[in-house]
Structure formats: C-alpha cells, structure tokens
Enzyme design. Structure first.
Site, short mmCIF file in Angstrom:
data_model
loop_
_atom_site.label_atom_id
_atom_site.label_comp_id
_atom_site.label_asym_id
_atom_site.label_seq_id
_atom_site.Cartn_x
_atom_site.Cartn_y
_atom_site.Cartn_z
N LYS A 124 0.83 -1.20 0.00
CA LYS A 124 0.00 0.00 0.00
C LYS A 124 0.86 1.25 0.00
O LYS A 124 0.64 2.19 -0.78
CB LYS A 124 -0.93 0.01 1.21
CG LYS A 124 -1.88 1.20 1.23
CD LYS A 124 -2.64 1.28 2.54
CE LYS A 124 -1.74 1.82 3.64
NZ LYS A 124 -2.48 2.10 4.90
N ASP A 142 -6.51 0.95 0.96
CA ASP A 142 -6.60 1.03 2.41
C ASP A 142 -8.03 0.68 2.82
O ASP A 142 -8.81 0.18 2.00
CB ASP A 142 -6.20 2.43 2.89
CG ASP A 142 -7.23 3.49 2.51
OD1 ASP A 142 -8.14 3.20 1.69
OD2 ASP A 142 -7.14 4.61 3.03
#
Length: 232
Positions: A124, A142
């Site tokens: 991420k 997320d």
C-alpha cells in the site's frame, strides 16, 4: 459471486467523482519524496490529520534520511507519540532512512521491489509513493478504498490484493492516476463506514450498495396522517 459494475458504469462513476474533485491530492503534508514516504509509513492505523499534526514541525528541519538518522529514534518517538503504533513507526523510519543512505544514495527509489524492501513499507505504501511522486497509475487499497470498492460494485474482493487487482482491471486508463484519491476521499467524507451518506452521494444511482436505497427512501416526507391510498 456478488454483482459487479460494468466497465461503462465504472467509467461513469469515476467521471462523477472526478467532477466533484477535479484535482485530487493526498491529504498528507510533505515537502519532498522522502517526507512523503515517512508520512505514509506513519499513516498506518492513524489519520492523515493526526500524522500532519505530528510531523508539522518535524519536517521543517528533519527532511532528509541523514537528518532523520541524526535526529534519532528516541527523539522521533517523542515527536510522533500522539499517533498509533508510534514506537514501531519510529524504529522503522530510522531503519528505512539508514537503508536509503546505504543502498539508494539517500533517494526514494522508483522501484516497487526496492520500496517494499524498506522497513515499514508494504504494498500500500509503495503504491502511494509510486502514484504520488512518480505519477504511476497505481491504486493503494486502504480501509476506505476497500470499503468503497466493494460497496459500489467496482470490486468484490475479500482481501486488499484482490480488490487492487479488480480495480486495476475495471478502472479506465484515463482515471487510473486519480482513482486512489477519488475512492479514499469518497470513503472518508461520503461513503462512511457506519452510516454512508447516500442521499447526498453523487454516484448513488450507480452504486450497488443495497441498504443505500432504503437510506434514500427514508429522506422522503411521509404521507399525511389519515391519507387514503390511491386505488389502482
């Protein structure tokens, strides 16, 4: 298998989100690629606002790997102790700073594998850096992006990796660079986790989230007391 949006519907969804936010940007404050990397690492399980408060003074003077290493883990920990997991984050930031100095000439690498090899940097974080700094068409998943993607029908993945793969397939190239920002900001301010604000949502008629229709219906005024129903 859950229902999914068609590519045409997905394109319209992004077009509407883009109209609302034509120039989407990260809400993390940073002064250079290095400080963005540090801020993203710190943002795990913390809000962007919380990270910005913790780094506002820090980044004015501590904005290179060398300066961070000299600043030290103890002082850094005290500076960021208002955010979650601050002890581990301070440790990782010092370690990744040392790694940048030793292996990358103190520069943030434009390479996914090299980024993910840094302490505290996962997929991420790497996606955010590749998108924000290097302009790559990546989508960082997320909690907000995961929720919005699954609710709307852009994806039906059970893991962030699944959702990322599906988003990369359905997102039109023209919207790929801003997709992460549009989805995360939509989740942060409209498609809220506990009570999505569907009545004011610009993609409500496209979104496949089923409870949404009841939320919209609830905004209608009830019929006057004693009113007779019309016969068909």
């Amino acid at each position: 298998m859950a229902k999914r949006l068609t590519k045409a519907k997905a394109k319209e969804l992004y077009a509407r989100l883009a109209k609302v936010r034509p120039d989407p940007k990260t809400e993390l404050d940073y002064v250079n690629p290095y400080t963005l990397l540090v801020a993203v690492v710190m943002s795990a399980q913390a809000t962007d606002k919380g990270v910005n408060r913790a780094t506002a003074e820090l980044f004015k003077t501590v904005n290179t790997p060398e300066k961070m290493v000299a600043f030290g883990e103890e002082k850094l920990g005290k500076q960021i102790q208002t955010i979650g997991l601050w002890r581990n984050k301070a440790k990782n930031v010092i370690a990744l700073s040392e790694a940048l100095i030793a292996n990358h000439n103190s520069e943030v690498p434009h390479d996914r594998e090299a980024l993910e090899a840094l302490p505290g940097v996962g997929r991420k974080t790497a996606n955010v850096v590749l998108m924000e700094i290097f302009g790559e068409g990546t989508i960082a998943v997320d909690t907000h992006v995961f929720r919005v993607a699954n609710r709307t029908g852009l994806a039906d993945g059970k893991t962030p990796a699944d959702v990322e793969t599906q988003l990369m397939r359905i997102t039109p190239p023209a919207y790929l660079h801003g997709a992460h920002h549009w989805l995360i900001l939509h989740g942060r301010y409209t498609c809220l986790a506990r009570k999505p604000e569907c009545p004011r949502c610009v993609i409500a008629d496209i979104c496949l989230y089923q409870p949404k229709t009841r939320a919209i219906a609830s905004t209608k005024k009830p019929a006057p007391s004693g009113a007779k129903s019309k016969k068909r």
